[in-house]
Design a protein around this motif. Structure first.
Motif, PDB file in Angstrom:
ATOM      1  N   VAL A  86       0.853  -1.180   0.000  1.00  0.00           N
ATOM      2  CA  VAL A  86       0.000   0.000   0.000  1.00  0.00           C
ATOM      3  C   VAL A  86       0.893   1.235   0.000  1.00  0.00           C
ATOM      4  CG1 VAL A  86      -1.776   1.300   1.232  1.00  0.00           C
ATOM      5  CG2 VAL A  86      -1.878  -1.191   1.176  1.00  0.00           C
ATOM      6  N   VAL A  87       0.734   2.080  -1.018  1.00  0.00           N
ATOM      7  CA  VAL A  87       1.608   3.232  -1.192  1.00  0.00           C
ATOM      8  C   VAL A  87       0.850   4.567  -1.141  1.00  0.00           C
ATOM      9  CG1 VAL A  87       3.392   1.995  -2.476  1.00  0.00           C
ATOM     10  CG2 VAL A  87       1.426   2.979  -3.702  1.00  0.00           C
ATOM     11  N   GLY A  88      -0.417   4.520  -0.793  1.00  0.00           N
ATOM     12  CA  GLY A  88      -1.193   5.747  -0.679  1.00  0.00           C
ATOM     13  C   GLY A  88      -2.667   5.438  -0.510  1.00  0.00           C
ATOM     14  N   GLY A  89      -3.437   6.469  -0.206  1.00  0.00           N
ATOM     15  CA  GLY A  89      -4.874   6.273  -0.075  1.00  0.00           C
ATOM     16  C   GLY A  89      -5.528   7.401   0.687  1.00  0.00           C
ATOM     17  N   LEU A  90      -6.780   7.187   1.006  1.00  0.00           N
ATOM     18  CA  LEU A  90      -7.554   8.114   1.830  1.00  0.00           C
ATOM     19  C   LEU A  90      -8.744   7.358   2.385  1.00  0.00           C
ATOM     20  CD1 LEU A  90     -10.411   9.110   0.206  1.00  0.00           C
ATOM     21  CD2 LEU A  90      -8.704  10.170  -1.239  1.00  0.00           C
ATOM     22  N   ARG A  91      -9.366   7.936   3.406  1.00  0.00           N
ATOM     23  CA  ARG A  91     -10.581   7.360   3.950  1.00  0.00           C
ATOM     24  C   ARG A  91     -11.706   8.381   3.847  1.00  0.00           C
ATOM     25  NH1 ARG A  91     -12.347   8.296   9.095  1.00  0.00           N
ATOM     26  NH2 ARG A  91     -11.227   9.884  10.267  1.00  0.00           N
ATOM     27  N   VAL A  92     -12.954   7.906   3.888  1.00  0.00           N
ATOM     28  CA  VAL A  92     -14.108   8.765   3.655  1.00  0.00           C
ATOM     29  C   VAL A  92     -15.108   8.615   4.791  1.00  0.00           C
ATOM     30  CG1 VAL A  92     -15.938   9.389   2.032  1.00  0.00           C
ATOM     31  CG2 VAL A  92     -13.783   8.431   1.173  1.00  0.00           C
ATOM     32  N   GLN A  93     -15.599   9.742   5.288  1.00  0.00           N
ATOM     33  CA  GLN A  93     -16.640   9.772   6.311  1.00  0.00           C
ATOM     34  C   GLN A  93     -17.939  10.309   5.703  1.00  0.00           C
ATOM     35  OE1 GLN A  93     -13.878  10.595  10.287  1.00  0.00           O
ATOM     36  NE2 GLN A  93     -15.434  12.076   9.704  1.00  0.00           N
ATOM     37  N   GLY A  94     -19.068   9.873   6.279  1.00  0.00           N
ATOM     38  CA  GLY A  94     -20.360  10.365   5.828  1.00  0.00           C
ATOM     39  C   GLY A  94     -21.164   9.260   5.153  1.00  0.00           C
ATOM     40  N   PRO A  95     -22.274   9.649   4.526  1.00  0.00           N
ATOM     41  CA  PRO A  95     -22.816  11.001   4.457  1.00  0.00           C
ATOM     42  C   PRO A  95     -23.199  11.541   5.842  1.00  0.00           C
ATOM     43  CG  PRO A  95     -23.815   9.602   2.784  1.00  0.00           C
ATOM     44  CD  PRO A  95     -23.068   8.712   3.717  1.00  0.00           C
ATOM     45  N   TYR A  96     -22.927  12.834   6.041  1.00  0.00           N
ATOM     46  CA  TYR A  96     -23.197  13.474   7.317  1.00  0.00           C
ATOM     47  C   TYR A  96     -24.687  13.778   7.488  1.00  0.00           C
ATOM     48  CZ  TYR A  96     -18.169  14.256   7.943  1.00  0.00           C
ATOM     49  OH  TYR A  96     -16.811  14.091   8.111  1.00  0.00           O
ATOM     50  N   ILE A  97     -25.109  13.818   8.728  1.00  0.00           N
ATOM     51  CA  ILE A  97     -26.481  14.183   9.068  1.00  0.00           C
ATOM     52  C   ILE A  97     -26.529  15.558   9.716  1.00  0.00           C
ATOM     53  CG2 ILE A  97     -28.509  13.555  10.428  1.00  0.00           C
ATOM     54  CD1 ILE A  97     -27.628  10.643  10.205  1.00  0.00           C
ATOM     55  N   TRP A  98     -25.524  15.853  10.546  1.00  0.00           N
ATOM     56  CA  TRP A  98     -25.481  17.122  11.276  1.00  0.00           C
ATOM     57  C   TRP A  98     -24.146  17.818  11.035  1.00  0.00           C
ATOM     58  CZ3 TRP A  98     -30.237  17.666  12.899  1.00  0.00           C
ATOM     59  CH2 TRP A  98     -30.950  16.552  13.338  1.00  0.00           C
ATOM     60  N   VAL A  99     -24.152  19.136  11.025  1.00  0.00           N
ATOM     61  CA  VAL A  99     -22.917  19.907  10.895  1.00  0.00           C
ATOM     62  C   VAL A  99     -21.970  19.580  12.051  1.00  0.00           C
ATOM     63  CG1 VAL A  99     -21.933  22.238  10.863  1.00  0.00           C
ATOM     64  CG2 VAL A  99     -24.058  21.766   9.632  1.00  0.00           C
ATOM     65  N   SER A 100     -22.510  19.312  13.224  1.00  0.00           N
ATOM     66  CA  SER A 100     -21.683  19.027  14.395  1.00  0.00           C
ATOM     67  C   SER A 100     -20.841  17.764  14.227  1.00  0.00           C
ATOM     68  CB  SER A 100     -22.563  18.894  15.639  1.00  0.00           C
ATOM     69  OG  SER A 100     -23.528  17.870  15.468  1.00  0.00           O
ATOM     70  N   GLU A 101     -21.183  16.911  13.262  1.00  0.00           N
ATOM     71  CA  GLU A 101     -20.393  15.703  13.001  1.00  0.00           C
ATOM     72  C   GLU A 101     -19.085  16.014  12.288  1.00  0.00           C
ATOM     73  OE1 GLU A 101     -22.805  12.051  11.714  1.00  0.00           O
ATOM     74  OE2 GLU A 101     -23.971  13.746  10.957  1.00  0.00           O
ATOM     75  N   VAL A 102     -18.992  17.172  11.661  1.00  0.00           N
ATOM     76  CA  VAL A 102     -17.859  17.479  10.785  1.00  0.00           C
ATOM     77  C   VAL A 102     -16.738  18.076  11.629  1.00  0.00           C
ATOM     78  CG1 VAL A 102     -17.160  18.523   8.610  1.00  0.00           C
ATOM     79  CG2 VAL A 102     -19.578  17.970   9.002  1.00  0.00           C
ATOM     80  N   GLY A 103     -15.932  17.230  12.205  1.00  0.00           N
ATOM     81  CA  GLY A 103     -14.869  17.679  13.098  1.00  0.00           C
ATOM     82  C   GLY A 103     -13.820  18.538  12.423  1.00  0.00           C
ATOM     83  N   SER A 104     -13.670  18.404  11.107  1.00  0.00           N
ATOM     84  CA  SER A 104     -12.648  19.177  10.404  1.00  0.00           C
ATOM     85  C   SER A 104     -12.992  20.656  10.294  1.00  0.00           C
ATOM     86  CB  SER A 104     -12.412  18.593   9.010  1.00  0.00           C
ATOM     87  OG  SER A 104     -13.619  18.569   8.277  1.00  0.00           O
ATOM     88  N   LEU A 105     -14.204  21.053  10.713  1.00  0.00           N
ATOM     89  CA  LEU A 105     -14.539  22.470  10.757  1.00  0.00           C
ATOM     90  C   LEU A 105     -13.975  23.148  12.006  1.00  0.00           C
ATOM     91  CD1 LEU A 105     -18.288  22.532   9.612  1.00  0.00           C
ATOM     92  CD2 LEU A 105     -16.212  22.548   8.219  1.00  0.00           C
ATOM     93  N   THR A 106     -13.558  22.361  12.980  1.00  0.00           N
ATOM     94  CA  THR A 106     -13.102  22.898  14.261  1.00  0.00           C
ATOM     95  C   THR A 106     -11.961  23.910  14.137  1.00  0.00           C
ATOM     96  OG1 THR A 106     -13.802  20.871  15.378  1.00  0.00           O
ATOM     97  CG2 THR A 106     -12.231  22.279  16.548  1.00  0.00           C
ATOM     98  N   PRO A 107     -10.974  23.707  13.240  1.00  0.00           N
ATOM     99  CA  PRO A 107      -9.894  24.703  13.150  1.00  0.00           C
ATOM    100  C   PRO A 107     -10.368  26.115  12.822  1.00  0.00           C
ATOM    101  CG  PRO A 107      -9.232  22.670  12.076  1.00  0.00           C
ATOM    102  CD  PRO A 107     -10.682  22.509  12.413  1.00  0.00           C
ATOM    103  N   TRP A 108     -11.579  26.265  12.261  1.00  0.00           N
ATOM    104  CA  TRP A 108     -12.098  27.593  11.957  1.00  0.00           C
ATOM    105  C   TRP A 108     -12.864  28.205  13.134  1.00  0.00           C
ATOM    106  CZ3 TRP A 108     -11.092  24.294   8.008  1.00  0.00           C
ATOM    107  CH2 TRP A 108     -10.459  24.837   6.873  1.00  0.00           C
ATOM    108  N   ALA A 109     -13.092  27.444  14.186  1.00  0.00           N
ATOM    109  CA  ALA A 109     -13.874  27.947  15.313  1.00  0.00           C
ATOM    110  C   ALA A 109     -13.248  29.226  15.861  1.00  0.00           C
ATOM    111  CB  ALA A 109     -13.959  26.894  16.414  1.00  0.00           C
TER     112      ALA A 109
END
Length: 257
Positions: A86-109
């Motif tokens: 394995v030389v690369g990749g990514l993982r996927v979350q969702g589909p989301y139901i609530w905005v509060s689930e999206v932890g990657s928005l936290t840096p903009w808080a």
């Protein structure tokens, strides 16, 4: 110029089997699977991600222990070489139901753009939003740049595979060129944030499955069409309308509203 994608499998990862295609530009196979159905591949992908993030001192952002059980991952992409490494990749979350689930928005808080970004997410969630996370490419992988472009195309594929309209990711500013090439568009009026530390400028990117082909580079678009056919998925429209002069950017196509 002819762009061909070699079909090596067309199964549905959400039904327990591995979907895969080969990228003829980078030469790697790319598998799409779920952690519970392909645990060995999942752990190899995640181990590679940990090594890559650790090298740059960003291991905490991976949240390795928190995602190890796979429960928060809807599916993942893993690129493998001729030796099945394995030389690369990514993982996927969702589909989301609530905005509060999206932890990657936290840096903009508490920062400029936080409210607008949250509103963008809230408006899109009813139509389906999935998020690509923990993207990496091995430092010693031959044709590393081409593989990185293929991983970015996977970000565009993720919402289509999961039946969502929108793909989302927060990315380092120096990677925006390849994400733009795959049809990703930076969220308008959202300033970048210094995350995970001052070395980086992180910003939000959207892919809209209905319109990303308008923004994608021609070669990347042709590659994506071939990959979608290989995976047995509906293709985006073949017609590539021109953006109106003076109205370029995501707001013309509702990306940033």
């Amino acid at each position: 110029m002819t762009v061909e994608t070699i079909a090596v499998g067309q199964e549905d990862p959400c039904r327990g089997r591995t979907m895969r295609f080969r990228d003829n530009v980078s030469g790697y196979d790319i598998r799409v699977a779920t952690p519970n159905r392909s645990p060995g591949l999942w752990h190899r992908y995640l181990a590679g991600a940990r090594d890559a993030y650790r090298h740059f001192g960003n291991e905490t952002t991976l949240d390795y222990d928190g995602v190890l059980d796979g429960a928060s991952t809807a599916l993942f992409f893993a690129a493998t070489d001729s030796h099945d490494r394995v030389v690369g990749g990514l993982r996927v979350q969702g589909p989301y139901i609530w905005v509060s689930e999206v932890g990657s928005l936290t840096p903009w808080a508490g920062r400029p753009g936080a409210a607008d970004l949250g509103l963008m997410m809230a408006r899109r969630i009813p139509r389906g939003v999935v998020e690509s996370r923990a993207a990496w490419v091995a430092r010693d992988a031959p044709r590393r740049d081409d593989l990185a472009a293929a991983i970015s195309r996977c970000m565009a594929h993720a919402p289509r595979i999961l039946g969502a309209r929108y793909g989302f990711a927060t990315v380092a500013s120096f990677t925006t060129g390849r994400h733009s090439a795959s049809g990703g568009v930076q969220a308008q009026s959202i300033p970048p944030v210094p995350y995970p530390d001052e070395r980086y400028r992180t910003l939000p990117i959207w892919w809209d499955t209905r319109t990303y082909h308008v923004f994608a580079d021609k070669l990347q678009y042709l590659l994506m069409r071939g990959e979608l056919r290989t995976m047995g998925l509906a293709e985006p429209r073949s017609r590539r309308p021109h953006r109106l002069p003076g109205h370029g950017g995501e707001e013309c196509y509702a990306y940033g509203r």
